[in-house]
Design a protein around this motif. Structure first.
Motif, PDB file in Angstrom:
ATOM      1  N   ALA A  19       0.823  -1.211   0.000  1.00  0.00           N
ATOM      2  CA  ALA A  19       0.000   0.000   0.000  1.00  0.00           C
ATOM      3  C   ALA A  19       0.859   1.263   0.000  1.00  0.00           C
ATOM      4  CB  ALA A  19      -0.940  -0.006   1.196  1.00  0.00           C
ATOM      5  N   ALA A  20       2.067   1.173   0.489  1.00  0.00           N
ATOM      6  CA  ALA A  20       2.937   2.348   0.556  1.00  0.00           C
ATOM      7  C   ALA A  20       4.228   2.115  -0.220  1.00  0.00           C
ATOM      8  CB  ALA A  20       3.252   2.661   2.011  1.00  0.00           C
ATOM      9  N   GLU A  21       4.164   1.224  -1.196  1.00  0.00           N
ATOM     10  CA  GLU A  21       5.386   0.834  -1.896  1.00  0.00           C
ATOM     11  C   GLU A  21       5.328   1.237  -3.370  1.00  0.00           C
ATOM     12  OE1 GLU A  21       8.014  -3.201  -2.716  1.00  0.00           O
ATOM     13  OE2 GLU A  21       6.072  -3.363  -1.747  1.00  0.00           O
ATOM     14  N   THR A  22       6.402   1.817  -3.834  1.00  0.00           N
ATOM     15  CA  THR A  22       6.565   2.148  -5.248  1.00  0.00           C
ATOM     16  C   THR A  22       7.797   1.412  -5.747  1.00  0.00           C
ATOM     17  OG1 THR A  22       5.570   4.330  -4.949  1.00  0.00           O
ATOM     18  CG2 THR A  22       6.902   4.010  -6.913  1.00  0.00           C
ATOM     19  N   VAL A  23       7.659   0.755  -6.902  1.00  0.00           N
ATOM     20  CA  VAL A  23       8.785   0.029  -7.475  1.00  0.00           C
ATOM     21  C   VAL A  23       9.058   0.560  -8.882  1.00  0.00           C
ATOM     22  CG1 VAL A  23       8.369  -2.066  -6.119  1.00  0.00           C
ATOM     23  CG2 VAL A  23       7.317  -1.832  -8.381  1.00  0.00           C
ATOM     24  N   ASP A  24      10.261   0.334  -9.343  1.00  0.00           N
ATOM     25  CA  ASP A  24      10.640   0.706 -10.701  1.00  0.00           C
ATOM     26  C   ASP A  24      10.477  -0.533 -11.575  1.00  0.00           C
ATOM     27  OD1 ASP A  24      11.582   2.342 -12.744  1.00  0.00           O
ATOM     28  OD2 ASP A  24      13.659   1.789 -12.391  1.00  0.00           O
ATOM     29  N   VAL A  25       9.594  -0.438 -12.582  1.00  0.00           N
ATOM     30  CA  VAL A  25       9.298  -1.566 -13.463  1.00  0.00           C
ATOM     31  C   VAL A  25       9.971  -1.321 -14.811  1.00  0.00           C
ATOM     32  CG1 VAL A  25       7.462  -2.901 -14.565  1.00  0.00           C
ATOM     33  CG2 VAL A  25       7.094  -1.925 -12.284  1.00  0.00           C
ATOM     34  N   TYR A  27      10.793  -1.012 -18.534  1.00  0.00           N
ATOM     35  CA  TYR A  27       9.972  -0.634 -19.693  1.00  0.00           C
ATOM     36  C   TYR A  27       8.699   0.119 -19.309  1.00  0.00           C
ATOM     37  CZ  TYR A  27      12.800  -4.534 -21.433  1.00  0.00           C
ATOM     38  OH  TYR A  27      13.830  -5.396 -21.703  1.00  0.00           O
ATOM     39  N   TYR A  28       8.431   0.309 -18.025  1.00  0.00           N
ATOM     40  CA  TYR A  28       7.205   0.968 -17.579  1.00  0.00           C
ATOM     41  C   TYR A  28       7.505   2.231 -16.782  1.00  0.00           C
ATOM     42  CZ  TYR A  28       2.498   1.597 -15.717  1.00  0.00           C
ATOM     43  OH  TYR A  28       1.270   2.120 -15.392  1.00  0.00           O
ATOM     44  N   GLY A  29       8.401   2.128 -15.821  1.00  0.00           N
ATOM     45  CA  GLY A  29       8.736   3.251 -14.949  1.00  0.00           C
ATOM     46  C   GLY A  29       8.272   3.000 -13.531  1.00  0.00           C
ATOM     47  N   ASP A 105       2.825  -9.636 -23.473  1.00  0.00           N
ATOM     48  CA  ASP A 105       3.816  -8.595 -23.717  1.00  0.00           C
ATOM     49  C   ASP A 105       3.121  -7.232 -23.784  1.00  0.00           C
ATOM     50  OD1 ASP A 105       5.665  -6.776 -25.081  1.00  0.00           O
ATOM     51  OD2 ASP A 105       6.856  -8.562 -25.478  1.00  0.00           O
ATOM     52  N   CYS A 106       3.562  -6.293 -22.992  1.00  0.00           N
ATOM     53  CA  CYS A 106       2.936  -4.964 -22.934  1.00  0.00           C
ATOM     54  C   CYS A 106       3.169  -4.144 -24.197  1.00  0.00           C
ATOM     55  CB  CYS A 106       3.410  -4.204 -21.697  1.00  0.00           C
ATOM     56  SG  CYS A 106       2.810  -4.926 -20.155  1.00  0.00           S
ATOM     57  N   ARG A 107       4.073  -4.578 -25.060  1.00  0.00           N
ATOM     58  CA  ARG A 107       4.267  -3.861 -26.326  1.00  0.00           C
ATOM     59  C   ARG A 107       3.133  -4.144 -27.303  1.00  0.00           C
ATOM     60  NH1 ARG A 107      10.308  -5.822 -27.200  1.00  0.00           N
ATOM     61  NH2 ARG A 107       9.295  -7.618 -26.280  1.00  0.00           N
ATOM     62  N   THR A 108       2.411  -5.246 -27.108  1.00  0.00           N
ATOM     63  CA  THR A 108       1.331  -5.619 -28.016  1.00  0.00           C
ATOM     64  C   THR A 108      -0.022  -5.714 -27.322  1.00  0.00           C
ATOM     65  OG1 THR A 108       1.867  -7.957 -27.702  1.00  0.00           O
ATOM     66  CG2 THR A 108       2.872  -6.836 -29.605  1.00  0.00           C
ATOM     67  N   HIS A 109      -0.078  -5.394 -26.034  1.00  0.00           N
ATOM     68  CA  HIS A 109      -1.317  -5.434 -25.255  1.00  0.00           C
ATOM     69  C   HIS A 109      -1.537  -4.077 -24.579  1.00  0.00           C
ATOM     70  CE1 HIS A 109      -0.467  -9.705 -25.774  1.00  0.00           C
ATOM     71  NE2 HIS A 109      -1.725  -9.944 -25.461  1.00  0.00           N
ATOM     72  N   ARG A 110      -2.778  -3.830 -24.180  1.00  0.00           N
ATOM     73  CA  ARG A 110      -3.133  -2.576 -23.523  1.00  0.00           C
ATOM     74  C   ARG A 110      -2.349  -2.422 -22.224  1.00  0.00           C
ATOM     75  NH1 ARG A 110      -5.992  -1.170 -19.338  1.00  0.00           N
ATOM     76  NH2 ARG A 110      -6.748  -3.284 -18.967  1.00  0.00           N
ATOM     77  N   VAL A 111      -1.708  -1.271 -22.085  1.00  0.00           N
ATOM     78  CA  VAL A 111      -0.931  -0.957 -20.883  1.00  0.00           C
ATOM     79  C   VAL A 111      -1.778  -0.064 -19.984  1.00  0.00           C
ATOM     80  CG1 VAL A 111       1.167   0.112 -19.988  1.00  0.00           C
ATOM     81  CG2 VAL A 111       1.225  -1.092 -22.188  1.00  0.00           C
ATOM     82  N   PRO A 112      -2.045  -0.495 -18.742  1.00  0.00           N
ATOM     83  CA  PRO A 112      -2.871   0.354 -17.857  1.00  0.00           C
ATOM     84  C   PRO A 112      -2.130   1.598 -17.409  1.00  0.00           C
ATOM     85  CG  PRO A 112      -2.086  -1.581 -16.686  1.00  0.00           C
ATOM     86  CD  PRO A 112      -1.642  -1.729 -18.106  1.00  0.00           C
ATOM     87  N   LYS A 113      -2.892   2.640 -17.153  1.00  0.00           N
ATOM     88  CA  LYS A 113      -2.344   3.904 -16.638  1.00  0.00           C
ATOM     89  C   LYS A 113      -2.711   4.006 -15.155  1.00  0.00           C
ATOM     90  CE  LYS A 113      -1.177   5.596 -20.746  1.00  0.00           C
ATOM     91  NZ  LYS A 113      -0.340   4.584 -21.346  1.00  0.00           N
ATOM     92  N   TYR A 114      -1.740   4.357 -14.351  1.00  0.00           N
ATOM     93  CA  TYR A 114      -1.967   4.530 -12.913  1.00  0.00           C
ATOM     94  C   TYR A 114      -1.694   5.949 -12.521  1.00  0.00           C
ATOM     95  CZ  TYR A 114      -2.333  -0.511 -12.458  1.00  0.00           C
ATOM     96  OH  TYR A 114      -2.735  -1.817 -12.557  1.00  0.00           O
TER      97      TYR A 114
END
Length: 114
Positions: A19-25, A27-29, A105-114
Motif C-alpha cells: 500500500a505504501a510501496e513504489t517500485v521501478d518496473v 519498460y514501464y517506470g 507482452d505490454c508492447r502488443t497489449h493494452r498498458v494500464p495507466k496509474y
C-alpha cells in the motif's frame, strides 16, 4: 480517547507494505503497488515476487532484483502461475513466451495507466 485508538489500530491492521510501496518496473517506470496483491515467491531460484492488479489484469513480476510488466493477463493465469509446481517453468512456458512477443507482452497489449 479509547475509541480513537481502536479506530486507528483497526485501520492499520489491514495495511500492507504494498500500500505504501513504489517500485521501478522495466519498460514501464515507477509504479505504486497500492492496488496490487503481492505474493513473495520463495520456491523459485529466479522469481522473487509477483504482484497482480485484478481490475487492470496487470502483473509485475520480480525476477531476481528487476520488476517486469505483463499486460492483459487473466486472473486465472495469475492464479495458475502461483499454484504451479514450478513457478519458473510455468513462467517460461506460459507468461514469458518465446521471442519478443510473449502472450502478455505490454508492447502488443493494452498498458494500464496509474
Amino acid at each position: 480517547m479509547f475509541r480513537v485508538a481502536v479506530l486507528i489500530t483497526a485501520s492499520l491492521a489491514g495495511a500492507t507494505w504494498a500500500a505504501a510501496e513504489t517500485v521501478d518496473v522495466k519498460y514501464y517506470g515507477k509504479l505504486d503497488l497500492a492496488t496490487f496483491a503481492c505474493t513473495d515467491v520463495s520456491r523459485s531460484s529466479f522469481i522473487n515476487r509477483a504482484c497482480y492488479d485484478k481490475s487492470q489484469q496487470f502483473m509485475v513480476v520480480q525476477l531476481r532484483s528487476v520488476y517486469y510488466p505483463y499486460c492483459e493477463m487473466p486472473a486465472a493465469t495469475f492464479e495458475a502461475f502461483l499454484a504451479a509446481p514450478s513457478v519458473g517453468q510455468f513462467y517460461n512456458a506460459n507468461i514469458k513466451g518465446s521471442g519478443s512477443d510473449g502472450p502478455f507482452d505490454c508492447r502488443t497489449h493494452r498498458v494500464p495507466k496509474y
